[in-house]
Structures are given as structure tokens and as C-alpha cells.
Design a protein around this motif. Structure first.
Motif, short mmCIF file in Angstrom:
data_model
loop_
_atom_site.label_atom_id
_atom_site.label_comp_id
_atom_site.label_asym_id
_atom_site.label_seq_id
_atom_site.Cartn_x
_atom_site.Cartn_y
_atom_site.Cartn_z
N THR A 1 0.83 -1.21 0.00
CA THR A 1 0.00 0.00 0.00
C THR A 1 0.86 1.26 0.00
O THR A 1 0.56 2.23 -0.70
N PHE A 2 1.92 1.25 0.78
CA PHE A 2 2.81 2.41 0.82
C PHE A 2 3.40 2.67 -0.56
O PHE A 2 3.46 3.82 -1.02
N CYS B 1 0.67 4.12 -2.91
CA CYS B 1 0.35 5.53 -2.61
C CYS B 1 1.48 6.46 -3.05
O CYS B 1 1.22 7.55 -3.57
N ARG B 2 2.72 6.04 -2.85
CA ARG B 2 3.85 6.89 -3.20
C ARG B 2 4.13 6.90 -4.70
O ARG B 2 4.33 7.97 -5.30
N ARG C 1 1.48 10.51 -3.59
CA ARG C 1 1.16 11.18 -2.33
C ARG C 1 2.42 11.40 -1.51
O ARG C 1 3.41 10.67 -1.65
N GLU D 1 1.64 11.07 4.42
CA GLU D 1 0.28 10.66 4.09
C GLU D 1 0.27 9.21 3.58
O GLU D 1 -0.61 8.42 3.96
N SER D 2 1.23 8.84 2.75
CA SER D 2 1.32 7.47 2.27
C SER D 2 1.54 6.50 3.43
O SER D 2 0.99 5.40 3.45
N TRP D 3 2.36 6.91 4.38
CA TRP D 3 2.63 6.09 5.57
C TRP D 3 1.34 5.82 6.33
O TRP D 3 1.06 4.68 6.73
N ALA E 1 -1.17 3.64 4.34
CA ALA E 1 -0.76 2.24 4.45
C ALA E 1 -1.11 1.68 5.83
O ALA E 1 -1.54 0.53 5.96
N LEU F 1 -7.96 6.82 -5.39
CA LEU F 1 -7.08 6.51 -4.26
C LEU F 1 -7.88 5.90 -3.11
O LEU F 1 -7.48 4.88 -2.53
#
Length: 300
Positions: A80-81, A84-85, A90, A94-96, A99, A222
Motif C-alpha cells: 500500500t505504501f 500511494c507513493r 502522495r 500521508e502514504s505512511w 498504508a 485513491l
């Protein structure tokens, strides 16, 4: 399935829904909800967590099942991280937290009371094991790492002071000390904590509903991707991992049930605390909370 939904799941979910409704109707303000949430975080959640951690019988837990659950968390968090990145571009923090939202289930305040209603205290031992794992390890990990990432230029001193003064982390640490050393806790203290801790789940869920009511519900790509990873990929990973280690059937059923629960509110709370944008995190929590009603009823 319908009886479980109406008698065991919806009564717990109702506090979140009530907060959302009253927030949308402007009957309870975001400031009032923030005050409620702060009281719950400072007083009620530590009162709930300390007796839980201090009284745990670690020898009754299935280590293989917990290891499979933890491995599934690590795998999905990394996926997921990266999504998102790299795919949605992102920001790092926020990605952290997005996730985190896929692997940190609202276990303590949502799944745990539901499992007790459905299966009773003895049958809910597997869920208690996950609550202990998430409270003692996952929860502490994300509080510490998020603080360090958000204050990278402040040096270790201020970060350590903030972490050391966090009431939930203090409750976890003290509970572990009492558990390991066998130190007795006075019965009146446990009674007071039991009385206070009983209000942690309903008040936190209510405050969360009010705060979330101010956010749009639009399922952007997203939001849809992260919600799908939470509701579909995580239970599938956990079920596969448990199939490999072959724990008793009750452990496999309840671990999968827990993995199918909604995203925990802590990712959203940390985003608010550190000024991270919440236009994706908030809808993820809302959509996973609503959609998980049916998956939880079916799996239970």
C-alpha cells in the motif's frame, strides 16, 4: 447473519453513525468532538489498555497465528505504501498513514466488543491476542515512527519527551511491566479503570463520527484502491497465512474476521495531530466502516 448484524454489529456501529449524523446536522461541533476525543485518549483508552495488557496470559496465544497475522500486515503495508507513493504520488507521511489504515484495524474499540457479543469472552481469545499485539506493538510502532517522521529536524530529545509523555504508550509500558513482573494491582484501581475504560469505545467512536462528518464521501481512485486493499486484500492475506500455519479453526475464523474489520481511527487521529491532509484518510475510514458491516456479518 442478519441476527448478528442487527444484534451484535450495528449496536456498536451505531455510536459512529450517531456521531456522523449529529455532526452533519450541526448538533455537535468538531471542537466538541475534539474535546471528547482528547478525554478518551488521555483517560479512557489508557484505563482500557492497562488492565488488558497487565492481565494477558501470553502462553495461551498461538504464536504461529500471530506471526502469520503480523507477516500479512508487513506485506500489505509495504504494498500500500508503494502504491500511494509511486502510483498516486502522495507525500511520504500521508502514504505512511494510508498504508497504516489498511493493516491497523479498529480492533480494540470496534472488533473486540463485537466479538465478545457474538462469541463470549472465552471464544474471543484470538481477537484478544490481536488486540494485545496491536496495542503493544503496532500501535506503539506507528505512534513513535509518525512522530519521528513528522519532526525529523527537531532532534531525538523532543521526540523522546513527546513519546514518553504519551498516555497510551505509558499505559502499554506499565501494563507490560506488571504483566512480566507479576506485581499486584489494587482491586479498587482495577475497578476504577474498568469503570472508565467502558466508556472508551463509545465515546471515541462517537467523536470520530462527528469529526468524519465534515469530510466528503466521494470514492476517488485513491480512496477506492486503499479501501479495497483493506477490505479484500488484508483478509485474503491473513486467511492464506493462517492456512499455512494451520491453527485451530476458531483462531483462523476470528483472525480473518478481525482482518475484515474497518480501518482504525488512529491513522486519522495521527494525521490530524501532525497536520497531514485527511481528504483520503477520512473517506477510507468511513467507507471501510460501512462496507465492513456486511463482510463482518457474513464471516461471523
Amino acid at each position: 447473519m442478519l441476527h448478528i448484524l442487527t444484534h451484535d454489529i450495528l449496536p456498536v456501529f451505531s455510536m459512529l453513525a450517531l456521531g456522523f449524523l449529529l455532526g452533519r446536522l450541526d448538533k455537535v461541533s468538531k471542537g466538541e468532538a475534539g474535546a471528547i476525543n482528547r478525554i478518551a485518549f488521555l483517560i479512557l483508552q489508557p484505563a482500557l489498555i492497562f488492565p488488558l495488557i497487565s492481565a494477558l496470559d501470553w502462553s495461551s496465544f498461538r504464536v504461529g497465528a500471530l506471526a502469520g497475522y503480523a507477516a500479512s500486515q508487513v506485506a500489505l503495508f509495504g504494498l500500500t505504501f508503494a502504491v500511494c507513493r509511486l502510483l498516486f504520488r502522495r507525500e511520504l507521511l500521508e502514504s505512511w498513514l494510508l498504508a497504516m489504515a489498511t493493516i491497523f484495524v479498529n480492533t480494540l474499540l470496534y472488533i473486540w466488543p463485537i466479538s465478545f457479543l457474538i462469541y463470549g469472552e472465552a471464544a474471543a481469545l484470538p481477537v484478544t491476542a490481536i488486540v494485545a499485539w496491536d496495542a503493544a506493538v503496532s500501535f506503539a510502532f506507528f505512534i513513535v515512527t509518525t512522530d519521528l517522521m513528522a519532526n525529523r529536524g527537531a532532534g531525538p530529545g523532543p521526540a523522546l519527551r513527546r513519546i514518553a509523555s504519551n498516555p497510551v504508550l505509558i499505559a502499554i509500558a506499565l501494563g507490560m511491566v506488571v504483566n512480566v513482573t507479576g506485581l499486584p494491582v489494587a482491586e479498587p484501581i482495577l475497578t476504577a479503570m474498568g469503570f472508565a475504560g467502558a466508556g472508551a469505545a463509545p465515546l471515541t467512536l462517537f467523536a470520530l463520527g462527528v469529526i468524519l462528518s465534515g469530510h466528503a464521501l466521494t470514492p476517488t481512485p485513491l480512496v477506492a484502491t486503499v479501501s479495497a486493499l483493506k477490505l479484500l486484500a488484508f483478509p485474503a492475506l491473513v486467511a492464506g497465512a493462517l492456512w499455512a500455519v494451520a491453527p485451530p479453526e476458531a483462531w483462523q475464523t476470528l483472525f480473518t474476521l478481525t482482518a475484515a474489520g474497518p480501518s482504525g481511527a488512529m491513522a486519522f487521529a495521527l494525521a490530524l495531530l501532525y497536520g497531514v491532509r485527511t481528504d483520503a484518510i477520512a473517506p477510507v475510514i468511513i467507507w471501510t466502516s460501512v462496507l465492513s458491516l456486511f463482510s463482518l456479518a457474513w464471516l461471523a
